[in-house]
Design a protein around this motif. Sequence first.
Motif, PDB file in Angstrom:
ATOM      1  N   PHE A   1      26.597  14.215  -1.048  1.00 46.07           N
ATOM      2  CA  PHE A   1      25.386  14.976  -1.350  1.00 46.07           C
ATOM      3  C   PHE A   1      24.475  14.225  -2.310  1.00 46.07           C
ATOM      4  N   LYS A   2      25.033  13.216  -2.963  1.00 47.49           N
ATOM      5  CA  LYS A   2      24.274  12.631  -4.065  1.00 47.49           C
ATOM      6  C   LYS A   2      23.690  11.267  -3.755  1.00 47.49           C
ATOM      7  N   LYS A   3      24.515  10.334  -3.322  1.00 47.56           N
ATOM      8  CA  LYS A   3      23.904   9.021  -3.122  1.00 47.56           C
ATOM      9  C   LYS A   3      24.592   8.213  -2.026  1.00 47.56           C
ATOM     10  N   GLU A   4      24.609   8.784  -0.892  1.00 50.41           N
ATOM     11  CA  GLU A   4      25.214   8.088   0.223  1.00 50.41           C
ATOM     12  C   GLU A   4      24.268   8.103   1.404  1.00 50.41           C
TER      13      GLU A   4
ATOM     14  N   ALA B   1      25.623   9.678   5.697  1.00 48.94           N
ATOM     15  CA  ALA B   1      25.306  10.681   6.698  1.00 48.94           C
ATOM     16  C   ALA B   1      24.110  10.275   7.538  1.00 48.94           C
TER      17      ALA B   1
ATOM     18  N   LEU C   1      18.851   7.810  -0.193  1.00 46.05           N
ATOM     19  CA  LEU C   1      17.894   8.742   0.371  1.00 46.05           C
ATOM     20  C   LEU C   1      17.028   9.278  -0.760  1.00 46.05           C
ATOM     21  N   PRO C   2      15.740   9.554  -0.448  1.00 47.23           N
ATOM     22  CA  PRO C   2      14.892  10.133  -1.492  1.00 47.23           C
ATOM     23  C   PRO C   2      15.449  11.476  -1.930  1.00 47.23           C
ATOM     24  N   LYS C   3      15.268  11.797  -3.184  1.00 39.38           N
ATOM     25  CA  LYS C   3      15.616  13.158  -3.590  1.00 39.38           C
ATOM     26  C   LYS C   3      14.462  13.748  -4.376  1.00 39.38           C
TER      27      LYS C   3
END
Lengths: 208, 208, 208
Positions: free
Chosen positions: C145-148, C151, C196-198
């Motif tokens: 969910f954080k920095k991968e 997915a 991925l951008p967050k």
Amino acid sequence: MDIIYSIDIIGTFAFAISGALVAMKKEFDVFGVIIIAFVTAVGGGMMRDVLINAHPINWIGDINYIWTILTAVVFTFLFRSKIAPLRRTMFLFDTIGISVFTLLGLQKGLNYDLHPFVALVMGMVSAVFGGVIRDVLTRKVPLIFKKEIYASACLSGGVVYLLLGYAEVHEDLQFITSALVIILIRTVAVVKEYELPKITKDLFTKAS
Amino acid sequence: MDIIYSIDIIGTFAFAISGALVAMKKEFDVFGVIIIAFVTAVGGGMMRDVLINAHPINWIGDINYIWTILTAVVFTFLFRSKIAPLRRTMFLFDTIGISVFTLLGLQKGLNYDLHPFVALVMGMVSAVFGGVIRDVLTRKVPLIFKKEIYASACLSGGVVYLLLGYAEVHEDLQFITSALVIILIRTVAVVKEYELPKITKDLFTKAS
Amino acid sequence: MDIIYSIDIIGTFAFAISGALVAMKKEFDVFGVIIIAFVTAVGGGMMRDVLINAHPINWIGDINYIWTILTAVVFTFLFRSKIAPLRRTMFLFDTIGISVFTLLGLQKGLNYDLHPFVALVMGMVSAVFGGVIRDVLTRKVPLIFKKEIYASACLSGGVVYLLLGYAEVHEDLQFITSALVIILIRTVAVVKEYELPKITKDLFTKAS
């Protein structure tokens, strides 16, 4: 039951937004936000369908759930700075969603010939479990265990639904009355900040 | 097998109490306490039944589980200050429950024509997974991963059960012997505070 | 498709090692290490099979998964001090495993007549969910969910697989090309440390 389907979708939308907001606050990436929105919105119904062996389960059998959730995530992203003032609208959607999820889950349980009490549990699973999974995945103690009249509202509405069913009330009236019970209890509880009683630390420390 | 059914219910009762106690310590509200008691008591069997496609799953097919759990919650609430001195009795119930859950789960797996090893895993899932779900929901590292001989006891008893089955021992004897193995190992382990070996930090830091 | 089965087993082996390493660092006992290795390796496929009602589910229908995982745990225990320098090899195995898990899950979804989008989700569930369960059980916020880019790589490869399927490309070519897309994206991402951008805290605090 077209109206109920619409409300189901609105409830899904509202639940997905609530999940997306939590995930954004936790700074999850785009994909994490989508997952959390997804499990919040369909997790309860998914759990119910797996437990009662109702295949295809909710979001597998109806692609509209996925579209609704993706739309909700985009919506949340675009309007995140405007959703705060909309808190009341969100609460309304969410509460309507809960009531529909509870009653649809309960009715589905009855359709599957479950014992009425088990069906009642299934209604609550449908309404509550998405939020539980959301909280587990974002590492919070599930909110519902601590200070939410949420589940009690669902339970009360479910009991009313069952009783009206036994009384052979017309099913539209049965549905609407029970939904209103859930909406009312939850709204009054939140407005008045009721909480369920808990065993206080003081009481309990004697025991431990 | 009426005796086994009774022990199954006693085990469910004991597991529900253990769940309720944890939830009360965490100051969950009434509803949260019920949920945690519920998943602790039937979570393992539920997981097993979903995985092996045995529908209706345990608590859906037999309403007595729900009654047992609700009774256990009320009991825990009423006697919470007296359960501490009863710790040994609780431990006994709990251990008997574990042994029955393991063997019933294993036998159910065999009935479903699973490979004996997979059936063995199912026995352990039945006995262990309720506690794992309880710990995840209450945000603890599942106890069983850290210092419990619990799972090893189940595994040993399960292996004995399989071996006695191959030896075509009468099934009552098979069941009782295996249950005693589990009860003995766990009791001795807790009394003597055995733990399973773990890879210590020192050993491991070389690697990381 | 014997090669694919082999790669599936290699992927299972790599996933089990990654689970075992996490559990050892957390000082779990032997049994805890096995459980974490197990859910990491087969959790995704298990979740997929339960959701699409594909029984017997992966590790129940094929005992080789259990053997592979037990072997991986022993291997990890024996060579834990030598696995660090092997990090690149591990990453390679892991990435190959992910790509195969994604595509096999997706194809299985299509075989079950799921909507292509749902099948795509199933591919990702297969590849990703083992790690999510591992992280939940070891009390970490799921890494993914954080920095991968993990997915996203699966998603891209899955989309390519679907498109090549519509274009009626030969299925070996379809599989290999899609797998390469996943492997490439993930490798480039890790090498270049893309994320991925967050929604950043700054952006978001306005809203909350």
